[in-house]
Design a protein around this motif. Structure first.
Motif, PDB file in Angstrom:
ATOM      1  N   VAL A  71      -8.743   3.717   1.760  1.00  0.00           N
ATOM      2  CA  VAL A  71      -9.422   2.924   0.741  1.00  0.00           C
ATOM      3  C   VAL A  71      -8.978   1.469   0.815  1.00  0.00           C
ATOM      4  CG1 VAL A  71      -9.665   2.565  -1.750  1.00  0.00           C
ATOM      5  CG2 VAL A  71      -9.783   4.880  -0.806  1.00  0.00           C
ATOM      6  N   ALA A  72      -7.678   1.243   1.050  1.00  0.00           N
ATOM      7  CA  ALA A  72      -7.152  -0.134   1.129  1.00  0.00           C
ATOM      8  C   ALA A  72      -7.624  -0.845   2.388  1.00  0.00           C
ATOM      9  CB  ALA A  72      -5.626  -0.109   1.082  1.00  0.00           C
TER      10      ALA A  72
ATOM     11  N   HIS B 269       0.838  -1.204   0.000  1.00  0.00           N
ATOM     12  CA  HIS B 269       0.000   0.000   0.000  1.00  0.00           C
ATOM     13  C   HIS B 269       0.867   1.246   0.000  1.00  0.00           C
ATOM     14  CE1 HIS B 269       0.941   0.178   4.278  1.00  0.00           C
ATOM     15  NE2 HIS B 269       0.480  -1.055   4.406  1.00  0.00           N
ATOM     16  N   ALA B 270       0.214   2.409  -0.035  1.00  0.00           N
ATOM     17  CA  ALA B 270       0.902   3.679  -0.257  1.00  0.00           C
ATOM     18  C   ALA B 270       1.809   4.100   0.879  1.00  0.00           C
ATOM     19  CB  ALA B 270      -0.141   4.781  -0.504  1.00  0.00           C
TER      20      ALA B 270
ATOM     21  N   LEU C  69      -2.502  12.285   0.348  1.00  0.00           N
ATOM     22  CA  LEU C  69      -2.885  11.304  -0.663  1.00  0.00           C
ATOM     23  C   LEU C  69      -2.585   9.884  -0.180  1.00  0.00           C
ATOM     24  CD1 LEU C  69      -3.922  10.648  -3.483  1.00  0.00           C
ATOM     25  CD2 LEU C  69      -1.594  11.005  -4.361  1.00  0.00           C
ATOM     26  N   ALA C  70      -1.428   9.704   0.485  1.00  0.00           N
ATOM     27  CA  ALA C  70      -1.096   8.389   1.024  1.00  0.00           C
ATOM     28  C   ALA C  70      -2.133   7.947   2.051  1.00  0.00           C
ATOM     29  CB  ALA C  70       0.297   8.412   1.649  1.00  0.00           C
TER      30      ALA C  70
ATOM     31  N   GLU D 299      -5.283   8.926   2.218  1.00  0.00           N
ATOM     32  CA  GLU D 299      -6.533   8.612   1.512  1.00  0.00           C
ATOM     33  C   GLU D 299      -6.473   7.209   0.914  1.00  0.00           C
ATOM     34  OE1 GLU D 299      -9.235  10.278   1.495  1.00  0.00           O
ATOM     35  OE2 GLU D 299      -8.490  12.072   2.516  1.00  0.00           O
ATOM     36  N   ARG D 300      -5.348   6.870   0.325  1.00  0.00           N
ATOM     37  CA  ARG D 300      -5.208   5.539  -0.278  1.00  0.00           C
ATOM     38  C   ARG D 300      -5.214   4.450   0.782  1.00  0.00           C
ATOM     39  NH1 ARG D 300      -0.517   7.104  -4.758  1.00  0.00           N
ATOM     40  NH2 ARG D 300      -1.940   7.948  -6.336  1.00  0.00           N
TER      41      ARG D 300
END
Length: 293
Positions: free
Chosen positions: A271-272, A221-222, A264-265, A267-268
Motif C-alpha cells: 500500500v505504501a 513503513h511497516a 500484514l507488514a 500488505e502495508r
C-alpha cells in the motif's frame, strides 16, 4: 535445472516437508506419541519432530518402521510413501555448488524452487532473482573480496542458475517490493546500475513478475526492520514460510502468529509503495537521473 520443469513441489526440500506432514498425520491418527515413534526407530522425540517438519533427511528403514507402527499395511500406500522418502533424499540442482553454498541457504533454494508465490521486500540490494550477472558479481564481491576469481565466477553462476525458476513452464509468481534507496545505491558503477535498471524495466513486462518501489516520500513503513521473503506453496499441506537472511545464517518462520505479522507488514508495504503500473516510469526516471548515457 531444466527450464521447462513444471510441478511446484518438485525439489527435495519440499518432498521432505510433504512426507513429514503425512507421517505426522499418520502418527496422530494412530494415537502414537512422538516419544513412542522415536523409540520405534531407535531415536528420540526431537528426531521425530524434525522429521515431521521436513528438516532432516529420511532413512527408508526408519520410514518403513514408522509406517508399520502406524498400521499402514496397504502395499500401494506404503510403496508410495517409501518412494517419496527415496525421492526426498535426492540432491537438488544446487548440490554441485556445495563448495560455495552455506547449508542454511541450501534449504532456502529448495523452498524457492518449489514455491507458487514468492513475496519479497528488499531495502539494500535488488532481489537475487532479478539481478543481472554484472550486478550480482558486484554484490558478491562486497562480501567476498578476498576470494579467488573462479570462486566469484561460481557464485555468479549459482545466482544466474537460480533464476531459471522464473523461466519454467509454470513459474512461480514473484511479487517484489524494493525501497527506492536500493535503486539509488551505486553498486558496481554507473554502467552496471544502468544495465540493472534496464533489466528491471524489462522484468516488469513479465506476467508473473510484479515489482513495486517504496519511494522516499512514503516516509517510514511497516518493514523498516529489514528485508524478508514470504514463500507460499500450492500444496495445502505446506504452510507459508518467512525467510530472513542474516550475515552468517538465516531464520525460517512458520508459526501462524509470525506468518500473520509478516503478511500484514507486506500488505502495508504494498500500500505504501507506488502501484506496479508506475514502476517502469519510476525506474526510467532514476536511471536517467543518476546513470545517463
Amino acid at each position: 535445472m531444466d527450464p521447462g520443469e513444471g510441478g511446484a513441489a518438485s525439489g527435495p526440500t519440499v518432498l521432505r516437508m510433504l512426507l513429514g506432514a503425512q507421517l505426522r498425520r499418520l502418527r496422530e491418527d494412530a494415537g502414537v506419541t512422538r516419544e513412542g515413534a522415536g523409540w520405534e526407530i531407535r531415536s528420540s522425540e526431537s528426531k521425530i519432530s524434525r522429521m515431521e517438519l521436513g528438516r532432516v533427511g529420511f532413512k527408508e528403514r526408519d520410514v518403513a518402521d514408522l509406517l508399520t507402527l502406524y498400521g499402514v499395511a496397504a502395499n500401494e500406500e506404503r510403496a508410495a510413501l517409501l518412494k517419496l522418502a527415496r525421492d526426498a533424499n535426492s540432491p537438488g540442482w544446487w548440490h554441485r555448488y556445495g563448495d560455495v553454498l552455506p547449508p542454511w541457504f541450501q534449504s532456502y533454494l529448495g523452498l524457492e524452487a518449489a514455491a507458487a508465490l514468492i513475496r519479497t521486500y528488499e531495502l539494500q540490494f535488488v532481489p537475487g532473482l532479478l539481478q543481472t550477472p554484472e550486478y550480482a558479481r558486484a554484490v558478491i564481491l562486497l562480501g567476498h573480496r578476498g576470494a579467488a576469481p573462479e570462486v566469484i565466477d561460481r557464485r555468479v553462476r549459482l545466482r544466474m542458475e537460480r533464476q531459471e525458476v522464473l523461466r519454467r513452464t509454470r513459474p512461480p509468481q514473484l511479487w517484489a517490493v524494493v525501497d527506492e534507496a536500493t535503486l539509488r545505491r551505486p553498486i558496481g558503477g554507473p554502467e552496471v546500475m544502468r544495465g540493472q535498471l534496464d533489466a528491471l524495466v524489462e522484468a516488469t513486462s513479465s506476467p508473473h513478475v510484479r515489482l513495486q518501489i517504496v519511494p522516499f516520500d512514503a516516509g517510514g513503513h511497516a518493514a523498516a526492520g529489514g528485508a524478508f521473503t514470504i514463500l507460499r506453496f500450492s500444496d495445502p499441506d505446506l504452510p507459508d514460510i518467512v525467510y530472513i537472511e542474516q550475515l552468517t545464517s538465516a531464520i525460517y518462520l512458520d508459526k501462524r502468529d509470525d506468518l500473520d505479522y509478516y503478511a500484514l507488514a507486506m500488505e502495508r508495504l504494498c500500500v505504501a509503495a507506488a502501484p506496479p503500473e508506475r514502476t517502469p516510469e519510476l525506474l526510467g526516471r532514476i536511471r536517467d537521473e543518476l546513470y545517463p548515457r
